[in-house]
Design a protein around this motif. Structure first.
Motif, PDB file in Angstrom:
ATOM      1  N   LEU A 179      -0.790   7.008   2.675  1.00 47.12           N
ATOM      2  CA  LEU A 179      -0.411   8.402   2.907  1.00 47.12           C
ATOM      3  C   LEU A 179       1.102   8.530   3.058  1.00 47.12           C
ATOM      4  O   LEU A 179       1.712   9.506   2.596  1.00 47.12           O
ATOM      5  CB  LEU A 179      -1.112   8.927   4.154  1.00 47.12           C
ATOM      6  CG  LEU A 179      -2.638   9.173   4.019  1.00 47.12           C
ATOM      7  CD1 LEU A 179      -3.221   9.632   5.344  1.00 47.12           C
ATOM      8  CD2 LEU A 179      -2.914  10.222   2.941  1.00 47.12           C
ATOM      9  N   ASN A 206      -6.586   5.926  -0.634  1.00 40.46           N
ATOM     10  CA  ASN A 206      -7.438   5.876   0.560  1.00 40.46           C
ATOM     11  C   ASN A 206      -6.736   6.685   1.651  1.00 40.46           C
ATOM     12  O   ASN A 206      -5.737   6.248   2.215  1.00 40.46           O
ATOM     13  CB  ASN A 206      -7.633   4.424   0.987  1.00 40.46           C
ATOM     14  CG  ASN A 206      -8.590   4.313   2.164  1.00 40.46           C
ATOM     15  OD1 ASN A 206      -9.174   5.321   2.629  1.00 40.46           O
ATOM     16  ND2 ASN A 206      -8.750   3.087   2.661  1.00 40.46           N
ATOM     17  N   PHE A 207      -7.288   7.869   1.915  1.00 43.01           N
ATOM     18  CA  PHE A 207      -6.638   8.758   2.878  1.00 43.01           C
ATOM     19  C   PHE A 207      -6.756   8.264   4.319  1.00 43.01           C
ATOM     20  O   PHE A 207      -6.144   8.831   5.222  1.00 43.01           O
ATOM     21  CB  PHE A 207      -7.219  10.183   2.751  1.00 43.01           C
ATOM     22  CG  PHE A 207      -6.810  10.864   1.472  1.00 43.01           C
ATOM     23  CD1 PHE A 207      -5.592  11.508   1.378  1.00 43.01           C
ATOM     24  CD2 PHE A 207      -7.637  10.825   0.351  1.00 43.01           C
ATOM     25  CE1 PHE A 207      -5.218  12.141   0.192  1.00 43.01           C
ATOM     26  CE2 PHE A 207      -7.263  11.446  -0.828  1.00 43.01           C
ATOM     27  CZ  PHE A 207      -6.042  12.097  -0.919  1.00 43.01           C
ATOM     28  N   ASN A 208      -7.564   7.252   4.507  1.00 44.19           N
ATOM     29  CA  ASN A 208      -7.630   6.635   5.842  1.00 44.19           C
ATOM     30  C   ASN A 208      -6.557   5.557   6.042  1.00 44.19           C
ATOM     31  O   ASN A 208      -6.406   5.031   7.132  1.00 44.19           O
ATOM     32  CB  ASN A 208      -9.028   6.030   6.062  1.00 44.19           C
ATOM     33  CG  ASN A 208     -10.107   7.103   6.137  1.00 44.19           C
ATOM     34  OD1 ASN A 208      -9.880   8.187   6.677  1.00 44.19           O
ATOM     35  ND2 ASN A 208     -11.291   6.810   5.586  1.00 44.19           N
ATOM     36  N   ASP A 209      -5.840   5.235   4.946  1.00 44.19           N
ATOM     37  CA  ASP A 209      -4.781   4.223   5.010  1.00 44.19           C
ATOM     38  C   ASP A 209      -3.444   4.923   5.270  1.00 44.19           C
ATOM     39  O   ASP A 209      -2.952   5.688   4.439  1.00 44.19           O
ATOM     40  CB  ASP A 209      -4.739   3.443   3.696  1.00 44.19           C
ATOM     41  CG  ASP A 209      -3.847   2.213   3.791  1.00 44.19           C
ATOM     42  OD1 ASP A 209      -2.853   2.248   4.566  1.00 44.19           O
ATOM     43  OD2 ASP A 209      -4.117   1.215   3.104  1.00 44.19           O
ATOM     44  N   LYS A 210      -2.876   4.658   6.429  1.00 42.25           N
ATOM     45  CA  LYS A 210      -1.632   5.309   6.826  1.00 42.25           C
ATOM     46  C   LYS A 210      -0.483   4.974   5.878  1.00 42.25           C
ATOM     47  O   LYS A 210       0.344   5.842   5.539  1.00 42.25           O
ATOM     48  CB  LYS A 210      -1.267   4.896   8.255  1.00 42.25           C
ATOM     49  CG  LYS A 210       0.002   5.536   8.783  1.00 42.25           C
ATOM     50  CD  LYS A 210       0.262   5.081  10.209  1.00 42.25           C
ATOM     51  CE  LYS A 210       1.551   5.696  10.745  1.00 42.25           C
ATOM     52  NZ  LYS A 210       1.850   5.252  12.118  1.00 42.25           N
ATOM     53  N   ASN A 224       0.841  -1.210   0.000  1.00 41.82           N
ATOM     54  CA  ASN A 224       0.000   0.000   0.000  1.00 41.82           C
ATOM     55  C   ASN A 224       0.869   1.251   0.000  1.00 41.82           C
ATOM     56  O   ASN A 224       0.501   2.283  -0.595  1.00 41.82           O
ATOM     57  CB  ASN A 224      -0.915   0.007   1.213  1.00 41.82           C
ATOM     58  CG  ASN A 224      -2.060  -0.998   1.075  1.00 41.82           C
ATOM     59  OD1 ASN A 224      -2.351  -1.458  -0.036  1.00 41.82           O
ATOM     60  ND2 ASN A 224      -2.710  -1.343   2.180  1.00 41.82           N
TER      61      ASN A 224
END
Length: 407
Positions: A152, A145-149, A123
């Motif tokens: 990011l 997916n901005f919720n995936d650290k 990821n």
């Protein structure tokens, strides 16, 4: 794949050479050129091996695209129809010249960074590719997916790589913070080097002192060794001289030893013979006197002096004189033999004494002359009156012996 398994036809190789293949190493702007089909095939095989373990997400798309290029090259190599082989080769070249995602080469910095991030997290590599290499027809960071650290984080890595000044700003504070540690470490290093230098100097001085001592010991050892060798040579020379002298006197010494025993035996024989003659002489005289006393007529004749009595008296006188002379001569022979035996014994003892004095360095040249004169002078038999041993002159036998022994 090794060079031995590459089997492109010569016609296909000539066709590839005519194409003069050039393409960009996407996502960089460097140009890669190939004139040899075999070398180009090896290049694609190397890329296939590099991306071989990446089978997820956008990185898996890169792997699939490279595999497709390699498949076309394999078909071109294995196809018997030259036209179909050329078509497969042209398809592979068109895929290489795409100059957009998913044509990403391992020779580029972005390609190597993508592989590293993928090994950490697929990821993270997905976010990295979405920011730097969006798919054709899609905007950057599409599908992030901005919720995936991890995604990011990958986007952040892409942003820092695209904007190096940000990376520099982030590291300046760290550089300043570490500069103090570096200065402290440098000071410690300088202090340690100074201590090492002082210790090195001390060791050097100690080494020089020890070297001087060793040289002194070597000099002393050499001096003592030379002295010992010189003393040994002198001692050996003295022993050689002593042995030579012993060899020279061994025969005379043996002669004097034999002579001593011989004269002693001769003296005993003469003594025994003198005793026997004396006893016989006395016996005859006694018997003769005893008979004369018994014969009165003879006594009467003796009292009357005439020719017969005179003749008888002369015979008795001669007989007695001869007997006394014979006994005296035998005694002299015995005494002479014992005298010569003692003289031989004295010469033998003098020889041993002379060798002992030579061993103890107690004989000078003059003393050697005296000793040799005594050893080799003529012996006094004692039979003749005034018999004595003459002195041997130095320029004679003794002188010659001294010259020979001094060589």
């Amino acid at each position: 794949m090794t060079e031995a398994t590459i089997g492109f036809s010569e016609e296909l190789k000539a066709h590839f050479k005519e194409l003069k293949l050039e393409f960009l190493l996407y996502p960089e702007t460097r140009v890669k050129k190939f004139k040899s089909l075999d070398i180009f095939y090896k290049f694609i095989c190397k890329e296939s091996d590099f991306w071989g373990d990446c089978n997820q997400g956008s990185v898996g798309g890169i792997r699939s695209h490279i595999y497709q290029i390699k498949t076309n090259l394999d078909n071109a190599m294995n196809h018997n129809d030259i036209n179909n082989a050329k078509n497969f080769l042209n398809s592979a070249i068109n895929l290489v010249r795409n100059n957009a995602y998913p044509v990403v080469f391992s020779m580029t910095e972005i390609g190597r960074q993508t592989k590293k991030l993928y090994e950490i997290s697929p990821n993270r590599a997905e976010g990295f590719i979405s920011y730097l290499m969006p798919k054709q027809g899609y905007p950057p960071m599409n599908g992030v997916n901005f919720n995936d650290k991890e995604m990011l984080t990958g986007v952040f890595y892409g942003f820092v790589l695209e904007n190096p000044e940000v990376s520099k700003a982030l590291t300046e504070d760290e550089i300043d913070a570490r500069q103090g540690s570096i200065d402290s470490l440098q000071e410690l290093v300088n202090q340690t080097m100074a201590e090492i230098s002082d210790e090195t100097q001390r060791v050097k001085e100690l080494s020089e002192v020890e070297t001087t001592k060793i040289q002194a010991v070597q000099t002393t050892f050499k001096t003592e060794t030379d002295k010992l060798l010189t003393d040994a040579e002198v001692k050996i020379k003295e022993l050689e001289d002593l042995y030579t002298e012993k060899l020279r006197l061994s025969a005379p010494a043996e002669y004097w030893k034999t002579t001593k025993s011989s004269y002693q035996k001769t003296g005993l024989i003469w003594t025994g013979l003198a005793i026997l003659v004396t006893a016989a002489f006395l016996g005859v005289i006694s018997n003769l006197i005893f008979k004369i006393e018994k014969q009165e007529s003879v006594l009467k004749a003796v009292k009357t002096v005439n020719f017969d009595t005179l003749k008888f008296g002369i015979l008795i006188t001669v007989f007695i004189s001869v007997g006394i002379f014979l006994v005296n001569f035998l005694i002299k022979l015995a005494i002479s033999a014992f005298h010569l035996s003692r003289d031989a014994n004295e010469r033998l003892q003098l020889t041993h004494l002379y060798l002992a004095l030579l061993n103890e360095k107690g004989v000078t040249t003059e003393e050697r002359s005296i000793v040799l004169q005594s050893l080799f002078s003529r012996a006094d038999t004692g039979l003749l009156k005034g018999d004595s041993s003459p002195t041997i002159p130095d320029n004679g036998l003794v002188g010659q012996l001294l010259k020979v022994s001094g060589k």
